[in-house]
Design a protein around this motif. Structure first.
Motif, short mmCIF file in Angstrom:
data_model
loop_
_atom_site.label_atom_id
_atom_site.label_comp_id
_atom_site.label_asym_id
_atom_site.label_seq_id
_atom_site.Cartn_x
_atom_site.Cartn_y
_atom_site.Cartn_z
N CYS A 142 0.84 -1.21 0.00
CA CYS A 142 0.00 0.00 0.00
C CYS A 142 0.87 1.25 0.00
O CYS A 142 0.62 2.21 -0.75
CB CYS A 142 -0.91 0.03 1.23
N ILE A 143 1.89 1.25 0.85
CA ILE A 143 2.72 2.46 0.96
C ILE A 143 3.49 2.69 -0.35
O ILE A 143 3.52 3.80 -0.87
CB ILE A 143 3.70 2.35 2.16
N VAL A 144 4.08 1.63 -0.86
CA VAL A 144 4.87 1.78 -2.09
C VAL A 144 3.96 2.16 -3.26
O VAL A 144 4.36 2.93 -4.15
CB VAL A 144 5.66 0.48 -2.38
N PHE A 145 2.73 1.64 -3.25
CA PHE A 145 1.78 1.94 -4.32
C PHE A 145 1.59 3.47 -4.47
O PHE A 145 1.61 4.00 -5.58
CB PHE A 145 0.44 1.26 -4.00
N ILE A 146 1.47 4.15 -3.32
CA ILE A 146 1.24 5.61 -3.38
C ILE A 146 2.41 6.30 -4.11
O ILE A 146 2.22 7.05 -5.07
CB ILE A 146 1.11 6.20 -1.95
N GLY A 147 3.62 6.00 -3.63
CA GLY A 147 4.79 6.65 -4.23
C GLY A 147 4.98 6.28 -5.68
O GLY A 147 5.32 7.12 -6.52
N SER A 148 4.73 5.02 -5.97
CA SER A 148 4.94 4.54 -7.33
C SER A 148 3.94 5.16 -8.31
O SER A 148 4.29 5.49 -9.44
CB SER A 148 4.84 3.03 -7.30
N MET A 149 2.69 5.30 -7.85
CA MET A 149 1.68 5.94 -8.71
C MET A 149 2.09 7.37 -9.03
O MET A 149 1.96 7.84 -10.16
CB MET A 149 0.31 5.97 -8.00
N LEU A 150 2.57 8.07 -7.99
CA LEU A 150 2.99 9.46 -8.20
C LEU A 150 4.10 9.52 -9.25
O LEU A 150 4.09 10.36 -10.15
CB LEU A 150 3.52 10.05 -6.89
N VAL A 151 5.07 8.62 -9.09
CA VAL A 151 6.21 8.64 -10.01
C VAL A 151 5.77 8.22 -11.42
O VAL A 151 6.10 8.90 -12.41
CB VAL A 151 7.34 7.73 -9.50
N ALA A 152 5.03 7.13 -11.51
CA ALA A 152 4.70 6.60 -12.83
C ALA A 152 3.73 7.50 -13.60
O ALA A 152 3.87 7.66 -14.81
CB ALA A 152 4.12 5.20 -12.70
N TYR A 153 2.76 8.09 -12.89
CA TYR A 153 1.74 8.85 -13.61
C TYR A 153 1.93 10.36 -13.56
O TYR A 153 1.47 11.08 -14.43
CB TYR A 153 0.35 8.49 -13.07
N ILE A 154 2.56 10.87 -12.51
CA ILE A 154 2.63 12.33 -12.41
C ILE A 154 3.99 12.87 -12.83
O ILE A 154 4.07 13.80 -13.62
CB ILE A 154 2.26 12.78 -10.98
N VAL A 160 3.05 -2.02 -10.86
CA VAL A 160 2.92 -3.42 -10.43
C VAL A 160 4.29 -3.96 -10.02
O VAL A 160 4.44 -4.63 -8.98
CB VAL A 160 2.32 -4.28 -11.58
N GLU A 161 5.31 -3.62 -10.80
CA GLU A 161 6.65 -4.12 -10.47
C GLU A 161 7.10 -3.59 -9.10
O GLU A 161 7.65 -4.34 -8.28
CB GLU A 161 7.66 -3.70 -11.55
N ALA A 205 9.97 2.35 -10.48
CA ALA A 205 9.26 3.63 -10.54
C ALA A 205 9.00 4.15 -9.13
O ALA A 205 7.85 4.35 -8.72
CB ALA A 205 7.96 3.45 -11.30
N VAL A 206 10.04 4.32 -8.37
CA VAL A 206 9.93 4.93 -7.03
C VAL A 206 11.15 5.84 -6.86
O VAL A 206 12.14 5.67 -7.56
CB VAL A 206 9.95 3.88 -5.89
#
Ligand code: ATP
Length: 793
Positions: free
Chosen positions: A169-181, A397-398, A490-491
């Motif tokens: 969950c925690i990594v998902f937040i950071g990774s979404m920011l990096v990958a999409y923003i 996902v990775e 992607a983090v």
């Protein structure tokens, strides 16, 4: 407008008259432009054939589409920064009007900005530090409670799943920011900062949005249990802060504060960015001198005493601001030398004997080999990612997968390796009993249930016998693989701490081995853990000067310098035998035209005439608007030599013309945007209110030519380029050698270099990419020079 400028304009009017007269109608003007461009391309083809065919010069590689993941490409998408000051009439006017008080004022402003950079970078580091510490504490305390509860019920899979889920969950937040923003916020940011300081424009690298994603990203990566550290991102954050503060405007918020406009040029911005990166290092490690040396070693090609002194001031401010904030946070307000900043913990000076020097060399050798292996695995993974994991969702996902695997590794090690130690021998915040006897705790759980930075401290400071050799061995293998998998996800996370951790673990393992071999001696594990940490990190990043100083400052002991230097030098040499440092590998993968410190050896027989592009797209001193628009549309070059107008019409493209100056695409765009052109020869330029600020307002992002609205009628007008162009660009004769070209580019931070013949006529053009194409390769003791391909992507 100044008299001199007016004079220039008046001088040009006679030239303008004849030019304007030729343009009878818009259609004719446009068609003549096309004809000229067509003539150019025909001529280019015939000249290339002639040149390569008759003289046997190596064939210029065309721009190609190349399979991603190759190391011998240069990407055409990277533009250069322009560190050369354009000494045009506008600048001279400005200098004359403002005089010496302005010089003093600018200098004061520089110091104030550096002070602010130091303070703000430290505050960002403080926030990141505290967030990581507090969130990790909450996470690991909850996990400990869960383990304590379910170990009795024999349901350990529940805390395991909880751990995996929390990480994901925690990594998902950071990774979404990096990958999409903001994808540029991925990784440590050090390669990008290095490229920027070297003179390459990496898009969006110093934006506030990037800073935000980076800061949140690094908190989530470390709290999410990934094998990453916060130090690289802090260096990047410092660079963004510097770029932001010094420019007085923000592109992300579309806000121009209309201050500090005089710093809006690549040359000034770069100086601040190098100071910001240094302040970032200083904040990350509490190493002000290491910070200055980092900026010097890792990038800044242009260095002077004043800049060094200012940068040092910034790093000291950063260290002490962070000290102050941390001491206040930990309940000792006002204590400027709060020891909490020494992230690796204060070490005692360790005595070493002469006969130990070969041992340190051996550590360096092991570090170099392991570092080269780490880089190789990471390179292979990066190529795989570029080819198959490029979609944003796949990258998320990775990252989540790695977060889950990290928790699984930790859990398996705690569960399977029964390594217990009595409580109270060392400070561990979350002691976990697991299967240990009462009054004991599981040592591996203690290592995994804290931040990687705290684990480095444990390996450095825990007494001998705290860890079983088997535990250390599994930990090294596991963390080595995890950290190499993590770098490039992607983090936002760096590689310093994970490698220090791996190195400290194998250093300690070797210390146990040495103790076993020499039972009569009392071996200090801290010494070998520190040397191992330095060796591993040195083997991966291949930095020597700054890393030595950073480690000395971080551990607070100058007397440990010799073993660390010896280790780092051997690690670098060993690693270089196999491959490049990890930052260089990533820079090469991205195809960035980075210029190394030295020109390629044995290249004195390569001449400018072989390196340059020709024929050159030039503009006349007084140029037709339609022609400029067409050229800007048809070619993507950013610089155009300005030449004398031709004497006869048909001589236009077939003969060389005398160089008068150099003008940038960005300058042309601003001129067109502000419609600084004359309708006819009688209109004088004094009608326009033109100064340097017209260009600075748009800096650093200029509209594209297609965004400008220029009517067909306006295309018949003319622009006098002389007051705006750089009237004295650096040039070299066509017989200059490649090392000479290289040195000029490297030392002066050039972007374009017109090549001239004996009559000062433009015969070619050289840019950074033309020179960066020649690269030295070294592999397993062999050396040579290769010519890279230019990729269109
Ligand atoms: P940069 O991208 O570094 O800002 P640029 O866009 O002007 O500069 P490059 O992309 O580096 O130029 O150049 C690509 C190729 O085009 C190089 O081989 C260079 O020599 C050539 N080139 C650049 N400017 C001109 C020009 N005005 N006329 C002809 N060739 C040029």
């Amino acid at each position: 407008m100044s008299t001199s400028s007016s004079q220039v304009i008046e001088e040009t009017i006679s030239v303008t008259t004849s030019d304007t007269a030729q343009l009878v109608s818009n259609e004719e003007a446009t068609s003549s432009n096309f004809t000229q461009l067509n003539k150019f391309s025909e001529l280019q083809e015939s000249m290339e054939d002639d040149l390569h065919g008759s003289h046997g010069i190596r064939r210029r590689q065309p721009v190609q589409k190349i399979e991603p993941g190759s190391l011998n490409i240069l990407s055409a998408k990277y533009e250069s920064l322009d560190y050369d000051t354009c000494e045009n009439h506008l600048l001279l006017d400005e200098e004359r009007k403002r005089g010496y008080p302005f010089v003093v004022w600018k200098d004061i402003a520089r110091w104030v900005i550096v002070l602010l950079i130091g303070v703000i970078t430290a505050l960002i580091a403080f926030i990141i530090d505290i967030c990581i510490e507090e969130f990790s504490k909450i996470k690991y305390e909850q996990l400990k409670k869960s383990v304590d509860k379910y170990v009795l019920l024999d349901k350990l899979y529940i805390p395991y799943l909880l751990w995996v889920l929390t990480n994901i969950c925690i990594v998902f937040i950071g990774s979404m920011l990096v990958a999409y923003i903001e994808p540029v916020a991925a990784g440590s940011g050090i390669p990008q900062v290095k490229c920027y300081l070297n003179g390459v424009k990496v898009p969006r690298v110093v934006r506030i949005k990037t800073l935000f994603v980076k800061a949140v990203g690094v908190i989530t990566a470390v709290v999410g249990g990934l094998a990453g550290g916060k130090e690289g991102p802090m260096i990047h954050s410092g660079a963004v802060v510097a770029a932001g503060i010094s420019q007085g405007k923000s592109t992300t918020f579309n806000k121009d504060f209309k201050i500090l406009q005089y710093f809006r040029e690549d040359h000034e911005k770069r100086d601040f960015v190098s100071g910001g990166a240094a302040a970032g290092v200083s904040a990350a490690f509490g190493a002000p001198i290491g910070g200055v040396l980092f900026s010097l070693e890792e990038g800044t090609s242009f260095w002077n005493q004043a800049l060094t002194w200012r940068t040092f001031f910034g790093t000291v401010v950063s260290t002490f601001t962070l000290n102050f904030a941390l001491s206040a946070y930990h309940g000792h307000p006002g204590e400027l030398s709060y020891p909490g900043l020494l992230n690796l913990g204060k070490m005692e000076p360790f005595p070493f004997q002469f006969y130990e020097l070969p041992v340190f060399m051996f550590f360096g050798f092991v570090g170099g080999c392991l570092g080269a292996l780490w880089n190789h695995i990471n390179y292979k993974l990066s190529v795989f990612r570029i080819r198959y994991v490029s979609a944003a969702w796949l990258r998320v996902v990775e990252a989540c997968l790695v977060a889950a695997v990290s928790a699984t590794c930790g859990f398996l090690m705690m569960f399977l390796l029964d390594d217990c130690r009595p409580l109270g021998e060392d400070p561990t915040k979350v002691p976990l009993q697991l299967f240990c006897a009462d009054g004991e705790y599981n040592t591996l759980a203690a290592i995994w249930f804290q931040t990687p930075e705290a684990s480095v401290r444990s390996f450095l400071h825990d007494p001998m016998g705290s860890y079983k050799p088997l535990s250390l061995m599994f930990f090294v293998i596991c963390y080595f693989l995890l950290s190499t998998w993590t770098f490039g996800l992607a983090v936002s996370s760096g590689l310093f701490i994970p490698n220090l951790l791996t190195g400290a673990a194998w250093g300690r393992l070797l210390a146990i081995f040495i103790q076993y071999m020499l039972p009569q001696n009392s071996i200090n594990p801290a010494k070998y853990a520190l040397v191992g940490a330095a060796a591993q990190l040195g083997g991966v990043v291949r930095m020597t000067i700054s890393l030595t100083v950073i480690i000395i400052e971080t551990t607070g002991q100058i007397s440990n310098a010799l073993p660390i230097i010896i280790t780092l030098v051997v690690a670098k040499w060993t690693g270089d035998f196999f491959n490049e440092g990890i930052y260089d590998i990533h820079i090469q993968l991205a195809g960035v035209p980075l210029l190394p410190w030295e020109p390629p050896p044995l290249a004195h027989n390569i001449y400018a005439s072989e390196v340059m592009s020709h024929p050159v797209f030039t503009l006349r001193t007084v140029e037709n608007v339609g022609h400029i628009v067409e050229i800007l549309r048809v070619v993507s070059y950013n610089g155009f030599p300005v030449v004398d107008p031709p004497l006869a019409d048909d001589a236009e493209v077939t003969t060389y013309k005398r160089l008068r100056g150099l003008i940038l695409r960005s300058q042309l765009i601003v001129l067109l945007q502000n419609k600084i052109y004359n309708e006819n020869a009688n209109t004088t330029w004094s009608n326009f209110n033109v100064d340097m600020n017209m260009f600075r307002r748009e800096y650093p992002r200029y509209p594209s030519i297609d965004e400008l609205e220029i009517s067909d009628w306006e295309k018949t007008y003319t622009i006098d380029l002389r007051p705006f162009m750089n009237p004295s660009p650096y040039t070299l004769p066509h017989r200059a050698s490649l090392p000479r070209l290289f040195r000029l580019f490297r030392a002066l931070g050039l972007r374009h270099l017109p090549i001239v013949n004996d009559h000062n006529e433009v015969v070619g053009m050289v840019t950074r990419k033309d020179i960066a194409r020649y690269r030295v390769w070294r592999h397993r003791g062999h050396m040579g020079m290769e010519e890279l391909l230019l990729s269109s992507e």
